[in-house]
Enzyme design. Structure first.
Site, PDB file in Angstrom:
ATOM      1  N   CYS A   2       0.833  -1.195   0.000  1.00  0.00           N
ATOM      2  CA  CYS A   2       0.000   0.000   0.000  1.00  0.00           C
ATOM      3  C   CYS A   2       0.869   1.247   0.000  1.00  0.00           C
ATOM      4  O   CYS A   2       2.066   1.193   0.244  1.00  0.00           O
ATOM      5  CB  CYS A   2      -0.910  -0.005   1.221  1.00  0.00           C
ATOM      6  SG  CYS A   2      -1.927  -1.494   1.347  1.00  0.00           S
ATOM      7  N   ARG A  27       1.100   0.970  -5.986  1.00  0.00           N
ATOM      8  CA  ARG A  27       1.237   0.125  -4.804  1.00  0.00           C
ATOM      9  C   ARG A  27      -0.106  -0.320  -4.231  1.00  0.00           C
ATOM     10  O   ARG A  27      -0.149  -1.178  -3.352  1.00  0.00           O
ATOM     11  CB  ARG A  27       2.017   0.872  -3.720  1.00  0.00           C
ATOM     12  CG  ARG A  27       3.423   1.231  -4.115  1.00  0.00           C
ATOM     13  CD  ARG A  27       4.110   1.989  -3.002  1.00  0.00           C
ATOM     14  NE  ARG A  27       4.292   1.147  -1.826  1.00  0.00           N
ATOM     15  CZ  ARG A  27       5.320   0.350  -1.619  1.00  0.00           C
ATOM     16  NH1 ARG A  27       6.275   0.284  -2.518  1.00  0.00           N
ATOM     17  NH2 ARG A  27       5.415  -0.361  -0.528  1.00  0.00           N
ATOM     18  N   TRP A  74      -4.085  -1.929  -1.177  1.00  0.00           N
ATOM     19  CA  TRP A  74      -4.334  -3.241  -1.789  1.00  0.00           C
ATOM     20  C   TRP A  74      -4.841  -4.112  -0.645  1.00  0.00           C
ATOM     21  O   TRP A  74      -4.131  -4.376   0.302  1.00  0.00           O
ATOM     22  CB  TRP A  74      -3.049  -3.810  -2.375  1.00  0.00           C
ATOM     23  CG  TRP A  74      -3.172  -5.186  -2.980  1.00  0.00           C
ATOM     24  CD1 TRP A  74      -3.700  -6.300  -2.426  1.00  0.00           C
ATOM     25  CD2 TRP A  74      -2.732  -5.591  -4.279  1.00  0.00           C
ATOM     26  NE1 TRP A  74      -3.615  -7.373  -3.269  1.00  0.00           N
ATOM     27  CE2 TRP A  74      -3.026  -6.960  -4.418  1.00  0.00           C
ATOM     28  CE3 TRP A  74      -2.116  -4.921  -5.331  1.00  0.00           C
ATOM     29  CZ2 TRP A  74      -2.713  -7.677  -5.578  1.00  0.00           C
ATOM     30  CZ3 TRP A  74      -1.806  -5.641  -6.480  1.00  0.00           C
ATOM     31  CH2 TRP A  74      -2.106  -6.992  -6.605  1.00  0.00           C
ATOM     32  N   ASN A 100       0.787   0.101   6.548  1.00  0.00           N
ATOM     33  CA  ASN A 100       1.222  -0.926   5.598  1.00  0.00           C
ATOM     34  C   ASN A 100       1.715  -2.123   6.391  1.00  0.00           C
ATOM     35  O   ASN A 100       2.273  -1.964   7.479  1.00  0.00           O
ATOM     36  CB  ASN A 100       2.371  -0.426   4.722  1.00  0.00           C
ATOM     37  CG  ASN A 100       1.927   0.600   3.709  1.00  0.00           C
ATOM     38  OD1 ASN A 100       0.739   0.852   3.542  1.00  0.00           O
ATOM     39  ND2 ASN A 100       2.887   1.198   3.028  1.00  0.00           N
ATOM     40  N   GLY A 101       1.563  -3.325   5.838  1.00  0.00           N
ATOM     41  CA  GLY A 101       2.061  -4.519   6.513  1.00  0.00           C
ATOM     42  C   GLY A 101       0.952  -5.270   7.214  1.00  0.00           C
ATOM     43  O   GLY A 101      -0.214  -5.230   6.811  1.00  0.00           O
ATOM     44  N   GLU A 483      16.221 -22.172 -13.889  1.00  0.00           N
ATOM     45  CA  GLU A 483      16.055 -20.758 -13.570  1.00  0.00           C
ATOM     46  C   GLU A 483      17.392 -20.116 -13.202  1.00  0.00           C
ATOM     47  O   GLU A 483      17.678 -18.978 -13.601  1.00  0.00           O
ATOM     48  CB  GLU A 483      15.051 -20.597 -12.432  1.00  0.00           C
ATOM     49  CG  GLU A 483      14.890 -19.185 -11.891  1.00  0.00           C
ATOM     50  CD  GLU A 483      14.369 -18.183 -12.899  1.00  0.00           C
ATOM     51  OE1 GLU A 483      14.439 -16.968 -12.610  1.00  0.00           O
ATOM     52  OE2 GLU A 483      13.905 -18.591 -13.995  1.00  0.00           O
ATOM     53  N   LYS A 487      19.042 -16.927 -15.179  1.00  0.00           N
ATOM     54  CA  LYS A 487      19.428 -15.673 -14.549  1.00  0.00           C
ATOM     55  C   LYS A 487      20.857 -15.285 -14.931  1.00  0.00           C
ATOM     56  O   LYS A 487      21.154 -14.127 -15.206  1.00  0.00           O
ATOM     57  CB  LYS A 487      19.309 -15.775 -13.022  1.00  0.00           C
ATOM     58  CG  LYS A 487      17.910 -15.673 -12.504  1.00  0.00           C
ATOM     59  CD  LYS A 487      17.347 -14.276 -12.669  1.00  0.00           C
ATOM     60  CE  LYS A 487      15.842 -14.310 -12.799  1.00  0.00           C
ATOM     61  NZ  LYS A 487      15.335 -14.841 -14.057  1.00  0.00           N
ATOM     62  N   GLU A 490      20.934 -14.144 -18.556  1.00  0.00           N
ATOM     63  CA  GLU A 490      20.235 -12.884 -18.798  1.00  0.00           C
ATOM     64  C   GLU A 490      21.076 -11.666 -18.448  1.00  0.00           C
ATOM     65  O   GLU A 490      21.104 -10.693 -19.204  1.00  0.00           O
ATOM     66  CB  GLU A 490      18.941 -12.839 -17.960  1.00  0.00           C
ATOM     67  CG  GLU A 490      17.800 -13.660 -18.498  1.00  0.00           C
ATOM     68  CD  GLU A 490      16.566 -13.535 -17.619  1.00  0.00           C
ATOM     69  OE1 GLU A 490      15.480 -13.343 -18.176  1.00  0.00           O
ATOM     70  OE2 GLU A 490      16.697 -13.620 -16.382  1.00  0.00           O
ATOM     71  N   LYS A 609      11.227  -6.020 -20.128  1.00  0.00           N
ATOM     72  CA  LYS A 609      10.554  -6.539 -18.937  1.00  0.00           C
ATOM     73  C   LYS A 609       9.311  -7.316 -19.307  1.00  0.00           C
ATOM     74  O   LYS A 609       9.041  -8.381 -18.766  1.00  0.00           O
ATOM     75  CB  LYS A 609      10.200  -5.378 -17.999  1.00  0.00           C
ATOM     76  CG  LYS A 609       9.534  -5.822 -16.694  1.00  0.00           C
ATOM     77  CD  LYS A 609      10.477  -6.690 -15.880  1.00  0.00           C
ATOM     78  CE  LYS A 609       9.840  -7.208 -14.619  1.00  0.00           C
ATOM     79  NZ  LYS A 609      10.684  -8.209 -13.947  1.00  0.00           N
TER      80      LYS A 609
END
Length: 614
Positions: A2, A27, A74, A100-101, A483, A487, A490, A609
């Site tokens: 948030c 957010r 959120w 938040n949290g 993966e 990484k 990339e 992205k």
């Protein structure tokens, strides 16, 4: 996830709050609110929906004040309604808080406060903060009431409070989620992220954990929880707003690696009940009977999301006992796929806009499949075109090489597999409970894993000039080998191959020599001894081994040569959650190798992205 904004100074408060919320809207999407103090009274305006809806409310019912706070949310605890939107009030309406949290013990505190006569009007954990501060108010200042209230709260949280009974003061606390204080000319700001205040000041103070700031028109006082003064230095922000979001980290990728404990916590939050042994995925709109009748699952994804799909295959088949096929989104529709009756298509995409994955989804739907998305972006195309969504609450991921989006995808897949098992009755509540307990403990374990960073830096110094790497894993962890190799490719441009370790003797073993580092994933699971055999085979051919194993299996060190090999340990966990822990050292290793090679970590060449064209 948030957004928080607060202001005290000589300017009109509302435009600053709304502008800050607008810059923080990425957010939080589902509700927003502001509170201001004027003439000794607090006034609130709140609204469900996006910030635009709050602005419409303010146009109809204007608000003016001397100072105030705002929040964009959120939803975690409580539905996204006006009632549950922040700020929240105490019984008197003279104390308000944004947050938040998560307050982990909020239910116990709520019951206690209710017995003491406090009345609650929301479903949120945030409201208990206002009532605790009300109870602890003794006329010695808002900050001291907050300090006493903190003694009762457990969790990771950021708080900002104002009180009509202690005017011209904003109190903020950090314990986990970020808080920055902005220093202006006869004005001061508080926010959860720098972009919210960058238009007004470039002098900021980053608060540390278990710290408090008391903000008045005359200045800011920083203390710890007990009230002892804390010396803080301001930072002059010279970057543009996007750069400012790095919050002191050298690269977005490193910041996002270290955000994984919180991102995983947010993804699990509100979805797992250990008490009942159940999973709650309200975003899935598919009727239970349809999921009971599913005879086959196909998971469609690209890149890193494809690796999470491979882990998802193990999870769904193990827990929900339904066969799973994993396909590349970029290949699926070109082979005229067979979609049998009662097929469920699951698409995994961080952005929700990946062109290949969307095309595969449309092909599966055209042939009659039901559909679910696992996605990080609310309202994206994938979430609009599927029947239901399991959102990952990773927050914005700016580094091109995915890190926290990947780990939250793994967690979302675990939740989905448990949800399907619950509906299909392949797991009882008692059988599901250990999985849910492990999921809730995962953020703590991730914090422990991140302590391996110094070891990965040392390994990077040793191997950053190598031209090839081999990554090996077995079972549910072989996708993590893939993966890890991705990484490295990339962001460092080193050639790397990931393989199921059982396939090593069927070809890749020919590559192993003194110049080939071998990264071997050997967690404590049913194939541990098999992985030990693979390590011995690599050592017999002169390869340098970087072994990643579970705490308690340091005996692997006996196989390693301290002059050329390395050992990284991760905490013990449920075997089905090992992939989430095993991938973190690989992320850090690829990051530090790329930095040493002078590569553009956040924007590697030729990559984007979100791949929105085929």
């Amino acid at each position: 996830m948030c957004g928080i904004i607060g202001y005290i100074g000589e300017k009109r408060v509302l435009p600053i709050l709304i502008d800050g919320l607008r810059r923080l809207e990425y957010r939080g999407y589902d509700s927003a609110g502001v509170a201001v103090v004027r003439g000794g009274e607090i006034e609130l305006r709140r609204s469900a929906g996006k910030l635009k809806r709050l602005e419409e409310v303010l146009a109809i019912n204007p608000l003016e004040g001397d100072y105030g706070i705002g929040h964009t949310r959120w939803a975690t605890h409580g539905r996204p309604t006006e009632e549950n939107a922040h700020p929240h009030r105490d019984c008197t309406g003279r104390i308000v808080v944004v947050h938040n949290g998560i307050i982990e013990n909020y239910l116990d505190l709520k019951r206690q406060l209710q017995k003491e006569g406090h009345t609650f009007v929301t479903e949120t954990d945030t409201e208990i903060v206002a009532h605790l501060v009300e109870r602890e108010s003794k006329g010695d200042g808002l900050e001291n009431a907050v300090r006493r209230a903190l003694l009762y709260m457990r969790g990771l949280f950021a708080l900002v409070l104002i009180s009509a009974d202690d005017p011209n003061k904003i109190v903020t606390v950090r314990n986990g989620p970020p808080i920055v204080v902005g220093l202006g000319e006869k004005e001061f700001f508080v926010a959860s992220d720098i972009p919210a205040i960058l238009a007004h000041t470039r002098d900021v103070v980053f608060m540390g954990d278990e710290e408090m700031a008391v903000i008045t028109p005359s200045g800011v006082e920083f203390t710890d929880y007990s009230g002892r003064a804390v010396s803080k230095k301001s930072t002059r922000v010279v970057w543009d707003p996007v750069m400012a979001e790095k919050a002191g980290y050298k690269h977005f990728m490193l910041k996002e690696i270290f955000e994984q404990p919180m991102a995983v916590k947010e993804t699990v939050l509100g979805r797992a009940s250990i008490e009942t042994g159940k999973v709650f995925l309200q975003e899935i709109q598919i009727p239970d009977q349809v999921l009971r009748d599913v005879e086959r699952v196909v998971i469609l994804a690209c890149g890193t999301s494809w690796h999470s799909a491979l882990v998802g295959k193990f999870l769904i088949e193990t827990l929900a006992r339904v066969p799973v096929e994993v396909d590349y989104g970029s290949e699926y529709r070109y082979r005229d796929p067979i979609v049998a009756d009662n097929t469920l298509a699951i698409v995994i995409t961080q952005s929700g806009e990946t062109a290949d994955t969307l095309a595969a989804l449309r092909e599966a739907k055209k042939k009659g499949a039901r559909s679910i998305a696992i996605c990080n972006v609310v309202g994206s195309m994938a979430t609009r075109e599927t029947e239901g969504t399991v959102y990952t609450h990773a927050g914005p991921e700016i580094g091109v090489a995915s890190t926290k989006a990947f780990t939250t995808q793994l967690v979302a897949l675990h939740l989905l597999a448990l949800y399907m098992a619950q509906i299909r009755e392949t797991l009882t509540a008692d059988e599901a409970r250990p999985h849910l307990e492990a999921l809730t403990q995962l953020p703590v374990l991730l914090e422990q894993v991140l302590k391996c960073e110094p070891v990965t830096e040392e390994i990077a110094r040793r191997f950053y000039q190598r031209k090839d790497f081999l990554y090996l894993g077995r079972g549910i962890n072989y996708p993590i080998a893939l993966e890890g190799a991705l990484k490295l490719k990339e962001i460092s441009y080193i050639h790397a191959e990931g393989y199921p370790a059982g396939e090593m003797k069927h070809g890749p073993i020919a590559l192993i020599d003194e110049e080939m580092p071998v990264v071997a994933l050997a967690p404590d699971d049913a194939v541990f001894e098999k992985m030990v055999g693979n390590i011995q085979e690599a050592k017999a051919r002169g390869g340098s081994v970087i072994a990643v194993t579970t705490e308690g299996h340091e005996d692997i060190k006996q196989l390693l040569d301290p002059a050329q090999d390395y050992l990284i340990t991760v905490p013990k966990s449920h075997p089905l959650l090992a992939p989430v822990l095993m991938v973190v050292p690989l992320q850090l290793l690829s990051y530090h190798i790329a930095v040493r090679r002078g590569c553009d970590v956040d924007q590697p060449r030729n990559l984007a992205k979100s791949v929105t064209v085929e």
